[in-house]
Design a protein around this motif. Structure first.
Motif, PDB file in Angstrom:
ATOM      1  N   GLU A   1      10.459   0.597   9.997  1.00 43.51           N
ATOM      2  CA  GLU A   1      11.295   1.611   9.351  1.00 43.51           C
ATOM      3  C   GLU A   1      11.462   1.245   7.887  1.00 43.51           C
ATOM      4  OE1 GLU A   1      14.983   1.757  11.432  1.00 43.51           O
ATOM      5  OE2 GLU A   1      15.565  -0.268  10.842  1.00 43.51           O
ATOM      6  N   PRO A   2      11.620   2.248   7.013  1.00 46.47           N
ATOM      7  CA  PRO A   2      11.791   1.948   5.589  1.00 46.47           C
ATOM      8  C   PRO A   2      13.221   1.462   5.332  1.00 46.47           C
ATOM      9  CG  PRO A   2      11.788   4.331   5.956  1.00 46.47           C
ATOM     10  CD  PRO A   2      11.599   3.691   7.294  1.00 46.47           C
ATOM     11  N   VAL A   3      13.356   0.466   4.475  1.00 48.00           N
ATOM     12  CA  VAL A   3      14.694  -0.014   4.115  1.00 48.00           C
ATOM     13  C   VAL A   3      14.888   0.033   2.595  1.00 48.00           C
ATOM     14  CG1 VAL A   3      15.027  -1.435   6.182  1.00 48.00           C
ATOM     15  CG2 VAL A   3      13.908  -2.439   4.179  1.00 48.00           C
ATOM     16  N   GLY A   4      13.951   0.623   1.879  1.00 49.58           N
ATOM     17  CA  GLY A   4      14.067   0.715   0.421  1.00 49.58           C
ATOM     18  C   GLY A   4      12.713   1.033  -0.172  1.00 49.58           C
ATOM     19  N   GLY A   5      12.614   0.884  -1.483  1.00 46.95           N
ATOM     20  CA  GLY A   5      11.352   1.154  -2.162  1.00 46.95           C
ATOM     21  C   GLY A   5      11.119   2.650  -2.322  1.00 46.95           C
ATOM     22  N   ASP A   6       9.895   2.975  -2.702  1.00 47.38           N
ATOM     23  CA  ASP A   6       9.567   4.359  -3.041  1.00 47.38           C
ATOM     24  C   ASP A   6       8.048   4.523  -2.988  1.00 47.38           C
ATOM     25  OD1 ASP A   6       9.019   6.670  -4.951  1.00 47.38           O
ATOM     26  OD2 ASP A   6      11.215   6.629  -4.829  1.00 47.38           O
TER      27      ASP A   6
ATOM     28  N   GLU B   1       0.805  -1.235   0.000  1.00 45.28           N
ATOM     29  CA  GLU B   1       0.000   0.000   0.000  1.00 45.28           C
ATOM     30  C   GLU B   1       0.832   1.277   0.000  1.00 45.28           C
ATOM     31  OE1 GLU B   1      -3.944  -2.004   2.068  1.00 45.28           O
ATOM     32  OE2 GLU B   1      -2.915  -0.387   3.112  1.00 45.28           O
ATOM     33  N   THR B   2       2.118   1.188   0.456  1.00 43.93           N
ATOM     34  CA  THR B   2       2.951   2.412   0.499  1.00 43.93           C
ATOM     35  C   THR B   2       4.045   2.426  -0.566  1.00 43.93           C
ATOM     36  OG1 THR B   2       4.621   1.524   2.013  1.00 43.93           O
ATOM     37  CG2 THR B   2       2.664   2.558   3.002  1.00 43.93           C
ATOM     38  N   GLY B   3       4.415   1.265  -1.115  1.00 40.85           N
ATOM     39  CA  GLY B   3       5.534   1.185  -2.057  1.00 40.85           C
ATOM     40  C   GLY B   3       6.888   1.082  -1.382  1.00 40.85           C
ATOM     41  N   LEU B   4       6.911   1.141  -0.023  1.00 42.85           N
ATOM     42  CA  LEU B   4       8.183   1.075   0.707  1.00 42.85           C
ATOM     43  C   LEU B   4       8.503  -0.351   1.130  1.00 42.85           C
ATOM     44  CD1 LEU B   4       7.656   4.105   3.130  1.00 42.85           C
ATOM     45  CD2 LEU B   4       9.079   4.055   1.060  1.00 42.85           C
ATOM     46  N   GLU B   5       9.785  -0.734   1.028  1.00 42.82           N
ATOM     47  CA  GLU B   5      10.258  -1.957   1.678  1.00 42.82           C
ATOM     48  C   GLU B   5      10.439  -1.594   3.146  1.00 42.82           C
ATOM     49  OE1 GLU B   5      10.628  -4.849   0.135  1.00 42.82           O
ATOM     50  OE2 GLU B   5      10.071  -3.923  -1.769  1.00 42.82           O
ATOM     51  N   VAL B   6      10.015  -2.480   4.052  1.00 43.58           N
ATOM     52  CA  VAL B   6      10.063  -2.111   5.471  1.00 43.58           C
ATOM     53  C   VAL B   6      10.678  -3.208   6.336  1.00 43.58           C
ATOM     54  CG1 VAL B   6       8.084  -0.536   5.383  1.00 43.58           C
ATOM     55  CG2 VAL B   6       7.696  -2.982   5.818  1.00 43.58           C
ATOM     56  N   ARG B   7      11.238  -2.775   7.482  1.00 47.18           N
ATOM     57  CA  ARG B   7      11.656  -3.713   8.529  1.00 47.18           C
ATOM     58  C   ARG B   7      10.743  -3.491   9.730  1.00 47.18           C
ATOM     59  NH1 ARG B   7      17.170  -4.069   8.596  1.00 47.18           N
ATOM     60  NH2 ARG B   7      17.340  -1.853   9.036  1.00 47.18           N
TER      61      ARG B   7
ATOM     62  N   TYR C   1      -5.118   2.692  -2.668  1.00 43.11           N
ATOM     63  CA  TYR C   1      -5.304   4.095  -2.276  1.00 43.11           C
ATOM     64  C   TYR C   1      -4.661   4.965  -3.348  1.00 43.11           C
ATOM     65  CZ  TYR C   1      -6.533   2.069   2.174  1.00 43.11           C
ATOM     66  OH  TYR C   1      -7.152   1.335   3.133  1.00 43.11           O
ATOM     67  N   ASP C   2      -5.238   6.142  -3.595  1.00 45.73           N
ATOM     68  CA  ASP C   2      -4.676   6.985  -4.660  1.00 45.73           C
ATOM     69  C   ASP C   2      -3.672   8.004  -4.119  1.00 45.73           C
ATOM     70  OD1 ASP C   2      -6.808   8.513  -3.489  1.00 45.73           O
ATOM     71  OD2 ASP C   2      -6.636   9.884  -5.189  1.00 45.73           O
ATOM     72  N   ARG C   3      -3.539   8.110  -2.779  1.00 39.71           N
ATOM     73  CA  ARG C   3      -2.519   9.023  -2.251  1.00 39.71           C
ATOM     74  C   ARG C   3      -1.809   8.392  -1.064  1.00 39.71           C
ATOM     75  NH1 ARG C   3      -6.183  14.025   0.212  1.00 39.71           N
ATOM     76  NH2 ARG C   3      -7.264  12.799   1.789  1.00 39.71           N
ATOM     77  N   VAL C   4      -0.500   8.584  -1.057  1.00 33.44           N
ATOM     78  CA  VAL C   4       0.380   8.034  -0.023  1.00 33.44           C
ATOM     79  C   VAL C   4       1.379   9.135   0.289  1.00 33.44           C
ATOM     80  CG1 VAL C   4       2.010   6.195   0.551  1.00 33.44           C
ATOM     81  CG2 VAL C   4       0.167   5.740  -1.075  1.00 33.44           C
ATOM     82  N   ALA C   5       1.561   9.469   1.577  1.00 37.58           N
ATOM     83  CA  ALA C   5       2.431  10.612   1.875  1.00 37.58           C
ATOM     84  C   ALA C   5       3.042  10.514   3.268  1.00 37.58           C
ATOM     85  CB  ALA C   5       1.627  11.911   1.767  1.00 37.58           C
ATOM     86  N   TRP C   6       4.229  11.137   3.408  1.00 39.41           N
ATOM     87  CA  TRP C   6       4.859  11.318   4.724  1.00 39.41           C
ATOM     88  C   TRP C   6       4.229  12.539   5.385  1.00 39.41           C
ATOM     89  CZ3 TRP C   6       8.079   7.851   6.743  1.00 39.41           C
ATOM     90  CH2 TRP C   6       8.811   7.024   5.893  1.00 39.41           C
ATOM     91  N   PHE C   7       3.923  12.430   6.682  1.00 39.24           N
ATOM     92  CA  PHE C   7       3.413  13.545   7.478  1.00 39.24           C
ATOM     93  C   PHE C   7       4.252  13.683   8.742  1.00 39.24           C
ATOM     94  CE2 PHE C   7      -0.386  12.407   5.156  1.00 39.24           C
ATOM     95  CZ  PHE C   7      -1.098  13.594   5.034  1.00 39.24           C
TER      96      PHE C   7
END
Ligand code: ATP
Length: 150
Positions: A96-101, A61-67, A109-115
């Motif tokens: 925590e993110p370890v890669g991805g985008d 859902e976020t596109g991020l690789e995570v630990r 979901y059509d929007r994904v963002a850091w806040f």
């Protein structure tokens, strides 16, 4: 009216955080049309361990690789679907993110963002998700303090 039957459901998801210029930020997913923001989460595949579901759904859902770092806690809510009352529990993990985008997120979901974390707490659609982010904030502070002391 006939009584609705009752079922249980379970999902798992994540609070992904990073430190940006000294400010803790977290990732939210949402829908522009309804102006909603949520934490990434989803349903386990058959036999899938909870932490793995949380990491997989967060990645999708976020596109991020995570630990996965540690459990935050769970929320519970009721809703009705297909003439069934569903009692759902969602287990959240600090990640925590370890890669991805973020641009690699799936179409759920059509929007994904850091806040910034305070803003995330303010914009989240559900108060129980905001509570999870508050609890995540306390865990993050503890981690940052431990890192500063070592
Ligand atoms: P999942 O993402 O876990 O596969 P889903 O998208 O099928 O689940 P939910 O997100 O649990 O389903 O939504 C089912 C119903 O519960 C919807 O009516 C939704 O608005 C409501 N809901 C979702 N999250 C919460 C919450 N944190 N608190 C209260 N109600 C919620």
């Amino acid at each position: 009216m006939p009584r609705l039957k009752t079922m249980r459901a379970e999902s798992a998801g994540g609070v992904v955080y990073r430190l940006e210029d000294g400010v803790v930020q977290v990732v939210l997913v949402g829908r522009t049309a309804q102006n909603t923001w949520f934490l990434p989460k989803g349903t386990p595949l058959p036999g899938e361990p909870r932490e793995q579901t949380a990491a997989r759904e967060t990645r999708e859902e976020t596109g991020l690789e995570v630990r996965v770092l540690e459990p935050i806690g769970s929320i519970q809510y009721w809703f009705v679907a297909d003439r069934t009352r569903i009692h759902k529990t969602v287990y959240y993990y600090l990640m925590e993110p370890v890669g991805g985008d973020l641009s690699r997120h799936d179409p759920e979901y059509d929007r994904v963002a850091w806040f910034p974390i305070d803003q995330a707490i303010a914009v989240l659609t559900y108060a129980n998700d905001a509570d999870i982010v508050r609890r995540a904030g306390a865990l993050i502070e503890r981690r940052l303090a431990a890192r500063a002391a070592s």
